[in-house]
Design a protein around this motif. Structure first.
Motif, PDB file in Angstrom:
ATOM      1  N   CYS A  55       0.812  -1.222   0.000  1.00  0.00           N
ATOM      2  CA  CYS A  55       0.000   0.000   0.000  1.00  0.00           C
ATOM      3  C   CYS A  55       0.842   1.267   0.000  1.00  0.00           C
ATOM      4  O   CYS A  55       0.309   2.366  -0.119  1.00  0.00           O
ATOM      5  N   GLY A  56       2.170   1.154   0.162  1.00  0.00           N
ATOM      6  CA  GLY A  56       3.030   2.330   0.115  1.00  0.00           C
ATOM      7  C   GLY A  56       3.137   3.088   1.429  1.00  0.00           C
ATOM      8  O   GLY A  56       3.682   4.189   1.462  1.00  0.00           O
ATOM      9  N   ALA A  57       2.619   2.511   2.531  1.00  0.00           N
ATOM     10  CA  ALA A  57       2.672   3.207   3.825  1.00  0.00           C
ATOM     11  C   ALA A  57       4.121   3.427   4.286  1.00  0.00           C
ATOM     12  O   ALA A  57       4.983   2.573   4.063  1.00  0.00           O
ATOM     13  N   PRO A  58       4.408   4.581   4.936  1.00  0.00           N
ATOM     14  CA  PRO A  58       5.740   4.816   5.499  1.00  0.00           C
ATOM     15  C   PRO A  58       5.810   4.263   6.934  1.00  0.00           C
ATOM     16  O   PRO A  58       4.859   3.633   7.403  1.00  0.00           O
ATOM     17  N   GLY A  59       6.919   4.514   7.610  1.00  0.00           N
ATOM     18  CA  GLY A  59       7.033   4.134   9.033  1.00  0.00           C
ATOM     19  C   GLY A  59       7.677   2.772   9.235  1.00  0.00           C
ATOM     20  O   GLY A  59       7.354   2.053  10.178  1.00  0.00           O
ATOM     21  N   ALA A  60       8.633   2.397   8.339  1.00  0.00           N
ATOM     22  CA  ALA A  60       9.211   1.052   8.408  1.00  0.00           C
ATOM     23  C   ALA A  60      10.138   0.860   9.608  1.00  0.00           C
ATOM     24  O   ALA A  60      10.931   1.740   9.945  1.00  0.00           O
ATOM     25  N   HIS A  91      -0.595   0.690   7.874  1.00  0.00           N
ATOM     26  CA  HIS A  91      -1.073   0.264   6.544  1.00  0.00           C
ATOM     27  C   HIS A  91      -2.456   0.830   6.199  1.00  0.00           C
ATOM     28  O   HIS A  91      -3.270   1.087   7.075  1.00  0.00           O
ATOM     29  N   HIS A  92      -2.692   0.952   4.901  1.00  0.00           N
ATOM     30  CA  HIS A  92      -4.017   1.287   4.380  1.00  0.00           C
ATOM     31  C   HIS A  92      -4.994   0.211   4.868  1.00  0.00           C
ATOM     32  O   HIS A  92      -4.618  -0.960   4.985  1.00  0.00           O
ATOM     33  N   ARG A  93      -6.243   0.612   5.117  1.00  0.00           N
ATOM     34  CA  ARG A  93      -7.233  -0.328   5.655  1.00  0.00           C
ATOM     35  C   ARG A  93      -7.376  -1.571   4.761  1.00  0.00           C
ATOM     36  O   ARG A  93      -7.664  -2.667   5.228  1.00  0.00           O
ATOM     37  N   PHE A  94      -7.178  -1.392   3.467  1.00  0.00           N
ATOM     38  CA  PHE A  94      -7.335  -2.521   2.559  1.00  0.00           C
ATOM     39  C   PHE A  94      -6.003  -3.180   2.177  1.00  0.00           C
ATOM     40  O   PHE A  94      -5.955  -4.019   1.288  1.00  0.00           O
ATOM     41  N   CYS A  95      -4.927  -2.790   2.850  1.00  0.00           N
ATOM     42  CA  CYS A  95      -3.624  -3.395   2.560  1.00  0.00           C
ATOM     43  C   CYS A  95      -3.595  -4.837   3.078  1.00  0.00           C
ATOM     44  O   CYS A  95      -4.160  -5.139   4.123  1.00  0.00           O
ATOM     45  N   ASP A  96      -2.906  -5.689   2.327  1.00  0.00           N
ATOM     46  CA  ASP A  96      -2.771  -7.091   2.760  1.00  0.00           C
ATOM     47  C   ASP A  96      -2.127  -7.203   4.135  1.00  0.00           C
ATOM     48  O   ASP A  96      -2.287  -8.194   4.828  1.00  0.00           O
ATOM     49  N   PHE A  97      -1.345  -6.198   4.488  1.00  0.00           N
ATOM     50  CA  PHE A  97      -0.601  -6.285   5.741  1.00  0.00           C
ATOM     51  C   PHE A  97      -1.263  -5.524   6.886  1.00  0.00           C
ATOM     52  O   PHE A  97      -0.698  -5.405   7.956  1.00  0.00           O
ATOM     53  N   ASP A 141       8.805  -2.680 -12.697  1.00  0.00           N
ATOM     54  CA  ASP A 141       7.767  -3.673 -12.997  1.00  0.00           C
ATOM     55  C   ASP A 141       7.219  -4.304 -11.717  1.00  0.00           C
ATOM     56  O   ASP A 141       6.028  -4.579 -11.603  1.00  0.00           O
ATOM     57  N   ILE A 142       8.119  -4.556 -10.766  1.00  0.00           N
ATOM     58  CA  ILE A 142       7.686  -5.148  -9.487  1.00  0.00           C
ATOM     59  C   ILE A 142       6.715  -4.185  -8.786  1.00  0.00           C
ATOM     60  O   ILE A 142       5.647  -4.575  -8.327  1.00  0.00           O
ATOM     61  N   ARG A 143       7.080  -2.909  -8.755  1.00  0.00           N
ATOM     62  CA  ARG A 143       6.218  -1.885  -8.156  1.00  0.00           C
ATOM     63  C   ARG A 143       4.883  -1.831  -8.898  1.00  0.00           C
ATOM     64  O   ARG A 143       3.819  -1.771  -8.290  1.00  0.00           O
ATOM     65  N   ALA A 144       4.975  -1.846 -10.244  1.00  0.00           N
ATOM     66  CA  ALA A 144       3.762  -1.731 -11.068  1.00  0.00           C
ATOM     67  C   ALA A 144       2.826  -2.912 -10.812  1.00  0.00           C
ATOM     68  O   ALA A 144       1.608  -2.746 -10.750  1.00  0.00           O
ATOM     69  N   MET A 145       3.414  -4.104 -10.640  1.00  0.00           N
ATOM     70  CA  MET A 145       2.570  -5.266 -10.375  1.00  0.00           C
ATOM     71  C   MET A 145       1.856  -5.119  -9.038  1.00  0.00           C
ATOM     72  O   MET A 145       0.656  -5.349  -8.923  1.00  0.00           O
ATOM     73  N   ARG A 146       2.583  -4.701  -8.003  1.00  0.00           N
ATOM     74  CA  ARG A 146       1.975  -4.477  -6.685  1.00  0.00           C
ATOM     75  C   ARG A 146       0.799  -3.520  -6.792  1.00  0.00           C
ATOM     76  O   ARG A 146      -0.262  -3.749  -6.253  1.00  0.00           O
ATOM     77  N   GLN A 147       1.054  -2.409  -7.511  1.00  0.00           N
ATOM     78  CA  GLN A 147       0.034  -1.379  -7.644  1.00  0.00           C
ATOM     79  C   GLN A 147      -1.179  -1.926  -8.392  1.00  0.00           C
ATOM     80  O   GLN A 147      -2.317  -1.684  -8.006  1.00  0.00           O
ATOM     81  N   TRP A 148      -0.908  -2.709  -9.427  1.00  0.00           N
ATOM     82  CA  TRP A 148      -1.994  -3.271 -10.232  1.00  0.00           C
ATOM     83  C   TRP A 148      -2.890  -4.171  -9.364  1.00  0.00           C
ATOM     84  O   TRP A 148      -4.112  -4.070  -9.404  1.00  0.00           O
ATOM     85  N   PHE A 150      -3.169  -4.103  -6.072  1.00  0.00           N
ATOM     86  CA  PHE A 150      -3.836  -3.301  -5.048  1.00  0.00           C
ATOM     87  C   PHE A 150      -5.036  -2.549  -5.650  1.00  0.00           C
ATOM     88  O   PHE A 150      -6.135  -2.567  -5.098  1.00  0.00           O
ATOM     89  N   ASP A 151      -4.823  -1.935  -6.820  1.00  0.00           N
ATOM     90  CA  ASP A 151      -5.898  -1.169  -7.469  1.00  0.00           C
ATOM     91  C   ASP A 151      -7.042  -2.078  -7.899  1.00  0.00           C
ATOM     92  O   ASP A 151      -8.210  -1.747  -7.703  1.00  0.00           O
ATOM     93  N   THR A 152      -6.698  -3.220  -8.499  1.00  0.00           N
ATOM     94  CA  THR A 152      -7.734  -4.140  -8.975  1.00  0.00           C
ATOM     95  C   THR A 152      -8.617  -4.593  -7.821  1.00  0.00           C
ATOM     96  O   THR A 152      -9.837  -4.612  -7.912  1.00  0.00           O
ATOM     97  N   LYS A 153      -7.955  -4.929  -6.707  1.00  0.00           N
ATOM     98  CA  LYS A 153      -8.729  -5.405  -5.557  1.00  0.00           C
ATOM     99  C   LYS A 153      -9.548  -4.266  -4.939  1.00  0.00           C
ATOM    100  O   LYS A 153     -10.690  -4.461  -4.560  1.00  0.00           O
TER     101      LYS A 153
END
Ligand SMILES: [Zn+2]
Length: 377
Positions: A55-60, A91-97, A141-148, A150-153
């Motif tokens: 989801c791109g959240a910061p705070g690692a 994390h975003h409420r809909f993030c897998d994590f 491409d790895i980033r783009a796949m993650r985004q794809w 996340f957006d699709t879901k």
């Protein structure tokens, strides 16, 4: 708790050890810190720089690995945790994590290096580095796949309606995959060893075929059911509808099966590889195969050609180029599928979800048919 996360500075998705190796090498003078003794300043830099791969959240924050004292086996590998300003989950409420630590301490997204599957992890990590080196895919491409994913879901959502009873009902239906639905005739019971319970199960498969046909394309493992029950606490909440991913999930499993069948180094028996289509594949295989397919426009023939090219090429010169294994894009897929199907059942047949009662009724009807038939003989 992703194993890999995205470094904005290095423009790469990295695991904690790769990130540290790069930080050590790039600092002036070069440093040699280990994960256990990171200075506060470095920890602060990681917090600002590294983002959740989903989801791109910061705070690692880096959470160190754990080793079993007696055997010195690595039990848990280092991973990332994302913490918000207020100390909560970033994390975003809909993030897998989202709420990961709380709900899935031993989830399928963490790879256990102490298990026999670790050679699979290492092989895939090497293939990812090779592919980046040979420009078959890039970090972008790895980033783009993650985004794809996340957006699709997130564009497809529904409200969870699965009750405990609906989940149990859906779970019991899985036992009917092996029946072929022979229609019961009272004369069957004249067999000296006739098994009424088995016959009732078979009759159930025939009578409830329309329901079974909708759901029985997979035979989910027990772990998916256990996880589905935990996920069903989102009752009444809007969640991702992962069923939109079904064609992509099936295609990814096809590639996982092909990969495992023809790559003995992965250590799967032919039978184990065949079982993927029922029970799902490992996180590592799913993540890697999904990426290969994603950069091949989901054409499996193109993806297989790339896979062959990668396996046949020499080892990568640089093994810190990237690591895709931290996040399974089909995270909890089978569990969410059960929740979705149970939600449909709960809406469509709320008063008809008592599996045992349905089975008892069928068996009683069959027995009374048999009694009537016998009297006519
Ligand atoms: Zn996230």
């Amino acid at each position: 708790m992703p194993i890999t996360a995205y470094s904005q500075h290095f423009e790469k998705e990295l695991d904690a050890e790769q990130l540290l190796a790069l930080m050590n090498a790039r600092s002036t003078p070069p440093a040699a810190y280990s994960l256990e003794q990171l200075p506060d300043q470095w920890r602060e830099w990681i917090k600002q720089d590294v983002r959740c791969p989903s989801c791109g959240a910061p705070g690692a924050q880096i959470v160190n690995g754990a080793t079993a004292r007696a055997s010195s086996t690595v039990m848990r590998q280092p991973h990332f945790r994302f913490v918000a300003q207020d100390g909560g989950d970033a994390h975003h409420r809909f993030c897998d994590f989202h709420h990961w630590d709380e709900h899935a301490p031993h989830s399928d997204s963490l790879v256990n290096f102490g298990s026999a599957r670790s050679r699979e992890t290492r092989l895939v990590r090497m293939l990812v580095c090779k592919a980046i080196e040979r420009r078959l895919f890039s970090q972008a491409d790895i980033r783009a796949m993650r985004q794809w994913f996340f957006d699709t879901k997130s564009q497809n959502r529904y409200v969870v309606a699965a009750t405990e009873q609906a989940l149990e009902y859906r779970w019991r239906l899985r036992c009917h995959t092996h029946h072929f639905g022979l229609e019961f005739h009272p004369s069957h019971a004249a067999m000296p060893g006739f098994d009424w319970d088995e016959a009732a199960l078979s009759e159930f498969s025939r009578v409830y075929k329309p329901v079974l046909d909708r759901f029985n394309y997979v035979r989910p493992p027990t772990a998916a059911h256990t996880r589905a029950r935990a996920l069903a606490k989102h009752f009444g909440e809007e969640v991702f509808d992962t069923s939109v991913l079904e064609p992509f999930y099936k295609q990814t499993l096809n590639l996982c099966t092909f990969f495992a069948t023809h790559t003995p180094e992965l250590g799967y028996s032919r039978h184990a590889a065949m079982m993927f289509r029922w029970e799902g594949a490992s996180t590592v295989l799913l993540a890697f195969c999904a990426l290969l397919l994603h950069v091949s426009a989901w054409d499996i023939q193109v993806a297989i050609a790339k896979l062959g090219q990668l396996l046949a090429s020499p080892p990568p010169a640089d093994d810190t180029l990237g690591n895709v294994i931290g996040l399974n894009p089909f995270h909890d897929y089978l569990a969410w599928q059960l929740v979705k199907e149970a939600s449909q059942l709960a809406v469509e047949q709320p008063d008809d979800l008592d599996y045992e009662a349905q089975l008892r009724t069928l068996k009683a009807e069959m027995q009374s048919d048999y009694d009537a038939w016998k009297q006519r003989q």
